[in-house]
Design a protein around this motif. Structure first.
Motif, PDB file in Angstrom:
ATOM      1  N   THR A   1       0.837  -1.207   0.000  1.00 21.48           N
ATOM      2  CA  THR A   1       0.000   0.000   0.000  1.00 21.48           C
ATOM      3  C   THR A   1       0.869   1.253   0.000  1.00 21.48           C
ATOM      4  O   THR A   1       0.630   2.189  -0.777  1.00 21.48           O
ATOM      5  N   LEU A   2       1.894   1.261   0.842  1.00 19.84           N
ATOM      6  CA  LEU A   2       2.817   2.402   0.878  1.00 19.84           C
ATOM      7  C   LEU A   2       3.529   2.565  -0.461  1.00 19.84           C
ATOM      8  O   LEU A   2       3.670   3.674  -0.969  1.00 19.84           O
ATOM      9  N   PHE A   3       3.980   1.456  -1.028  1.00 15.20           N
ATOM     10  CA  PHE A   3       4.678   1.499  -2.305  1.00 15.20           C
ATOM     11  C   PHE A   3       3.806   2.144  -3.379  1.00 15.20           C
ATOM     12  O   PHE A   3       4.269   2.971  -4.165  1.00 15.20           O
TER      13      PHE A   3
ATOM     14  N   GLU B   1       6.785   9.536  -1.714  1.00 17.06           N
ATOM     15  CA  GLU B   1       6.676  10.218  -0.423  1.00 17.06           C
ATOM     16  C   GLU B   1       6.613   9.211   0.735  1.00 17.06           C
ATOM     17  O   GLU B   1       6.719   9.598   1.897  1.00 17.06           O
ATOM     18  N   THR B   2       6.497   7.914   0.423  1.00 18.08           N
ATOM     19  CA  THR B   2       6.439   6.895   1.473  1.00 18.08           C
ATOM     20  C   THR B   2       7.750   6.112   1.607  1.00 18.08           C
ATOM     21  O   THR B   2       7.792   5.108   2.324  1.00 18.08           O
TER      22      THR B   2
ATOM     23  N   ARG C   1       8.429   3.063   4.222  1.00 23.02           N
ATOM     24  CA  ARG C   1       8.716   1.704   3.739  1.00 23.02           C
ATOM     25  C   ARG C   1      10.033   1.206   4.304  1.00 23.02           C
ATOM     26  O   ARG C   1      10.139   0.058   4.746  1.00 23.02           O
ATOM     27  N   LYS C   2      11.024   2.082   4.299  1.00 22.88           N
ATOM     28  CA  LYS C   2      12.329   1.696   4.839  1.00 22.88           C
ATOM     29  C   LYS C   2      12.201   1.345   6.319  1.00 22.88           C
ATOM     30  O   LYS C   2      12.754   0.339   6.775  1.00 22.88           O
ATOM     31  N   LYS C   3      11.452   2.146   7.052  1.00 25.99           N
ATOM     32  CA  LYS C   3      11.261   1.887   8.481  1.00 25.99           C
ATOM     33  C   LYS C   3      10.565   0.540   8.687  1.00 25.99           C
ATOM     34  O   LYS C   3      10.964  -0.252   9.545  1.00 25.99           O
ATOM     35  N   LEU C   4       9.548   0.276   7.909  1.00 24.77           N
ATOM     36  CA  LEU C   4       8.825  -0.987   8.008  1.00 24.77           C
ATOM     37  C   LEU C   4       9.759  -2.172   7.758  1.00 24.77           C
ATOM     38  O   LEU C   4       9.768  -3.147   8.525  1.00 24.77           O
ATOM     39  N   LEU C   5      10.555  -2.085   6.704  1.00 24.18           N
ATOM     40  CA  LEU C   5      11.482  -3.165   6.378  1.00 24.18           C
ATOM     41  C   LEU C   5      12.561  -3.310   7.447  1.00 24.18           C
ATOM     42  O   LEU C   5      12.947  -4.432   7.808  1.00 24.18           O
TER      43      LEU C   5
END
Length: 128
Positions: free
Chosen positions: A68-70, A75-76, A80-84
């Protein structure tokens, strides 16, 4: 590629591929004029990514959030990096736990092997 070809290539059932698409793990797959799914190389990269992440134990909910972020665009990137990064940390912790479990199993196996050797010695006939 057809769903059958993708299913075979990635060793995933066609039902799993349909499910992943339905819940948003794989962006909507284009269909040909006959209504048959026509997977592109990009679609296949998503399938490969999702399979890899699922095999590592990442929850579906996390992957849905990532996709969803992708889809929301650049701007996400930080989100995304934080999630990963968070998922990597959890996997690293899990690996450490698994390493400790393997070490404990190795110890227990060693103990059983030692017990078998001792038991075998008591079963031997004394030499004349």
């Amino acid at each position: 590629m057809t769903i059958a070809e993708v299913s075979k290539k990635f060793d995933l059932s066609q039902d799993t591929l349909r499910y992943y698409e339905r819940i948003g793990l794989i962006p909507s797959v284009n269909r040909n004029k006959g209504g048959i799914r026509d997977y592109t190389e990009e679609d296949c990269r998503w399938v490969e990514f999702i399979k890899c992440m699922r095999n590592a134990g990442l929850p579906i909910e996390v992957l849905i959030e990532y996709v969803t972020l992708f889809q929301q665009g650049d701007e996400t990137i930080e989100a995304r990096k934080k999630l990963l990064t968070e998922q990597r940390k959890l996997l690293t912790e899990k690996m450490e736990d698994m390493k400790k479990t393997i070490e404990r199993l190795d110890y227990k196996i060693e103990r059983y092997e030692q017990a078998v050797v001792v038991k075998e010695k008591t079963l031997r006939r004394p030499e004349d």
